[in-house]
Design a protein around this motif. Structure first.
Motif, PDB file in Angstrom:
ATOM      1  N   GLU A 115      15.953 -10.960   8.174  1.00  0.00           N
ATOM      2  CA  GLU A 115      14.611 -10.596   8.566  1.00  0.00           C
ATOM      3  C   GLU A 115      13.703 -10.576   7.352  1.00  0.00           C
ATOM      4  OE1 GLU A 115      13.768  -7.248  11.034  1.00  0.00           O
ATOM      5  OE2 GLU A 115      15.758  -7.387  11.934  1.00  0.00           O
ATOM      6  N   SER A 116      12.437 -10.790   7.604  1.00  0.00           N
ATOM      7  CA  SER A 116      11.452 -10.799   6.537  1.00  0.00           C
ATOM      8  C   SER A 116      10.191 -10.097   7.028  1.00  0.00           C
ATOM      9  CB  SER A 116      11.146 -12.243   6.150  1.00  0.00           C
ATOM     10  OG  SER A 116      10.177 -12.284   5.160  1.00  0.00           O
ATOM     11  N   ASP A 117       9.662  -9.175   6.217  1.00  0.00           N
ATOM     12  CA  ASP A 117       8.445  -8.450   6.559  1.00  0.00           C
ATOM     13  C   ASP A 117       7.535  -8.408   5.343  1.00  0.00           C
ATOM     14  OD1 ASP A 117       8.138  -7.531   9.206  1.00  0.00           O
ATOM     15  OD2 ASP A 117       9.728  -6.051   8.912  1.00  0.00           O
ATOM     16  N   THR A 118       6.265  -8.200   5.590  1.00  0.00           N
ATOM     17  CA  THR A 118       5.301  -8.080   4.502  1.00  0.00           C
ATOM     18  C   THR A 118       4.731  -6.670   4.477  1.00  0.00           C
ATOM     19  OG1 THR A 118       4.699 -10.408   4.715  1.00  0.00           O
ATOM     20  CG2 THR A 118       3.181  -9.004   3.513  1.00  0.00           C
ATOM     21  N   ILE A 119       4.803  -6.053   3.311  1.00  0.00           N
ATOM     22  CA  ILE A 119       4.230  -4.731   3.079  1.00  0.00           C
ATOM     23  C   ILE A 119       2.964  -4.939   2.269  1.00  0.00           C
ATOM     24  CG2 ILE A 119       4.586  -2.539   1.892  1.00  0.00           C
ATOM     25  CD1 ILE A 119       7.574  -2.978   2.327  1.00  0.00           C
ATOM     26  N   LYS A 120       1.916  -4.239   2.615  1.00  0.00           N
ATOM     27  CA  LYS A 120       0.665  -4.344   1.867  1.00  0.00           C
ATOM     28  C   LYS A 120       0.495  -3.086   1.012  1.00  0.00           C
ATOM     29  CE  LYS A 120      -1.373  -7.305   5.281  1.00  0.00           C
ATOM     30  NZ  LYS A 120      -2.301  -7.425   6.384  1.00  0.00           N
ATOM     31  N   VAL A 121       0.413  -3.283  -0.289  1.00  0.00           N
ATOM     32  CA  VAL A 121       0.269  -2.179  -1.231  1.00  0.00           C
ATOM     33  C   VAL A 121      -1.154  -2.217  -1.780  1.00  0.00           C
ATOM     34  CG1 VAL A 121       1.133  -1.137  -3.353  1.00  0.00           C
ATOM     35  CG2 VAL A 121       2.703  -2.373  -1.857  1.00  0.00           C
ATOM     36  N   GLU A 122      -1.901  -1.137  -1.589  1.00  0.00           N
ATOM     37  CA  GLU A 122      -3.259  -1.048  -2.123  1.00  0.00           C
ATOM     38  C   GLU A 122      -3.194  -0.426  -3.506  1.00  0.00           C
ATOM     39  OE1 GLU A 122      -6.066   0.835   0.455  1.00  0.00           O
ATOM     40  OE2 GLU A 122      -5.576  -0.484   2.123  1.00  0.00           O
ATOM     41  N   LEU A 123      -3.634  -1.201  -4.501  1.00  0.00           N
ATOM     42  CA  LEU A 123      -3.632  -0.740  -5.884  1.00  0.00           C
ATOM     43  C   LEU A 123      -5.044  -0.369  -6.303  1.00  0.00           C
ATOM     44  CD1 LEU A 123      -1.326  -3.443  -7.494  1.00  0.00           C
ATOM     45  CD2 LEU A 123      -0.711  -1.138  -6.797  1.00  0.00           C
ATOM     46  N   LEU A 124      -5.162   0.724  -7.024  1.00  0.00           N
ATOM     47  CA  LEU A 124      -6.448   1.177  -7.542  1.00  0.00           C
ATOM     48  C   LEU A 124      -6.423   1.059  -9.055  1.00  0.00           C
ATOM     49  CD1 LEU A 124      -9.215   2.646  -7.219  1.00  0.00           C
ATOM     50  CD2 LEU A 124      -7.945   4.766  -7.513  1.00  0.00           C
ATOM     51  N   VAL A 125      -7.404   0.339  -9.613  1.00  0.00           N
ATOM     52  CA  VAL A 125      -7.599   0.294 -11.058  1.00  0.00           C
ATOM     53  C   VAL A 125      -8.833   1.136 -11.325  1.00  0.00           C
ATOM     54  CG1 VAL A 125      -8.009  -1.164 -13.070  1.00  0.00           C
ATOM     55  CG2 VAL A 125      -6.610  -2.020 -11.177  1.00  0.00           C
ATOM     56  N   ASN A 126      -8.645   2.265 -12.023  1.00  0.00           N
ATOM     57  CA  ASN A 126      -9.775   3.170 -12.235  1.00  0.00           C
ATOM     58  C   ASN A 126     -10.637   2.721 -13.412  1.00  0.00           C
ATOM     59  OD1 ASN A 126      -8.513   4.066 -14.591  1.00  0.00           O
ATOM     60  ND2 ASN A 126      -7.916   6.028 -13.731  1.00  0.00           N
ATOM     61  N   THR A 127     -11.649   3.504 -13.723  1.00  0.00           N
ATOM     62  CA  THR A 127     -12.613   3.125 -14.761  1.00  0.00           C
ATOM     63  C   THR A 127     -12.007   3.113 -16.159  1.00  0.00           C
ATOM     64  OG1 THR A 127     -13.339   5.420 -14.937  1.00  0.00           O
ATOM     65  CG2 THR A 127     -14.587   3.979 -13.456  1.00  0.00           C
ATOM     66  N   GLU A 128     -10.814   3.689 -16.307  1.00  0.00           N
ATOM     67  CA  GLU A 128     -10.136   3.677 -17.601  1.00  0.00           C
ATOM     68  C   GLU A 128      -9.054   2.594 -17.670  1.00  0.00           C
ATOM     69  OE1 GLU A 128      -8.723   7.631 -18.142  1.00  0.00           O
ATOM     70  OE2 GLU A 128     -10.730   8.482 -18.128  1.00  0.00           O
ATOM     71  N   GLY A 129      -8.897   1.811 -16.592  1.00  0.00           N
ATOM     72  CA  GLY A 129      -7.909   0.738 -16.560  1.00  0.00           C
ATOM     73  C   GLY A 129      -6.528   1.173 -16.125  1.00  0.00           C
ATOM     74  N   GLN A 130      -6.384   2.396 -15.632  1.00  0.00           N
ATOM     75  CA  GLN A 130      -5.091   2.885 -15.167  1.00  0.00           C
ATOM     76  C   GLN A 130      -4.852   2.424 -13.730  1.00  0.00           C
ATOM     77  OE1 GLN A 130      -5.726   7.057 -15.732  1.00  0.00           O
ATOM     78  NE2 GLN A 130      -4.986   7.011 -17.836  1.00  0.00           N
ATOM     79  N   ILE A 131      -3.632   1.975 -13.472  1.00  0.00           N
ATOM     80  CA  ILE A 131      -3.270   1.457 -12.147  1.00  0.00           C
ATOM     81  C   ILE A 131      -2.478   2.510 -11.396  1.00  0.00           C
ATOM     82  CG2 ILE A 131      -2.071  -0.363 -10.902  1.00  0.00           C
ATOM     83  CD1 ILE A 131      -2.341  -2.081 -13.410  1.00  0.00           C
ATOM     84  N   SER A 132      -2.817   2.698 -10.119  1.00  0.00           N
ATOM     85  CA  SER A 132      -2.059   3.609  -9.265  1.00  0.00           C
ATOM     86  C   SER A 132      -2.027   3.041  -7.847  1.00  0.00           C
ATOM     87  CB  SER A 132      -2.678   5.009  -9.262  1.00  0.00           C
ATOM     88  OG  SER A 132      -3.991   4.954  -8.754  1.00  0.00           O
ATOM     89  N   ILE A 133      -1.093   3.531  -7.060  1.00  0.00           N
ATOM     90  CA  ILE A 133      -0.982   3.104  -5.666  1.00  0.00           C
ATOM     91  C   ILE A 133      -1.853   4.023  -4.819  1.00  0.00           C
ATOM     92  CG2 ILE A 133       0.549   2.903  -3.681  1.00  0.00           C
ATOM     93  CD1 ILE A 133       2.752   2.056  -5.563  1.00  0.00           C
ATOM     94  N   ALA A 134      -2.787   3.433  -4.078  1.00  0.00           N
ATOM     95  CA  ALA A 134      -3.646   4.206  -3.190  1.00  0.00           C
ATOM     96  C   ALA A 134      -2.957   4.414  -1.839  1.00  0.00           C
ATOM     97  CB  ALA A 134      -4.987   3.517  -3.008  1.00  0.00           C
TER      98      ALA A 134
END
Length: 74
Positions: A1-20
């Motif tokens: 089986e194959s599925d697609t997960i959508k991950v929303e990434l946030l890059v803040n004003t300081e360039g730090q990446i986090s998962i929203a």
């Protein structure tokens, strides 16, 4: 089986990446319990050389949607 997960990434004003948010299809259920922690750990290990987006020369937050394809084998 194959599925697609959508991950929303946030890059803040300081360039730090986090998962929203992580959007999983309902068909996936709770089969991959460790997937969330693996995604969070992978994002935490990304290099910190990301520059924030600029609007009129001012750093702004940016949201990106990353599709992750998960294949399972039995």
């Amino acid at each position: 089986e194959s599925d697609t997960i959508k991950v929303e990434l946030l890059v803040n004003t300081e360039g730090q990446i986090s998962i929203a948010q992580i959007h999983k299809p309902q068909t996936m259920g709770s089969e991959l319990i460790e997937l969330d922690s693996l995604l969070y750990r992978s994002v935490a290990e990304l290099p910190s050389v990301i520059q924030p987006a600029l609007k009129r020369g001012i750093p702004v937050n940016s949201m990106y949607q990353l599709p992750v394809i998960v294949s399972t084998r039995e």
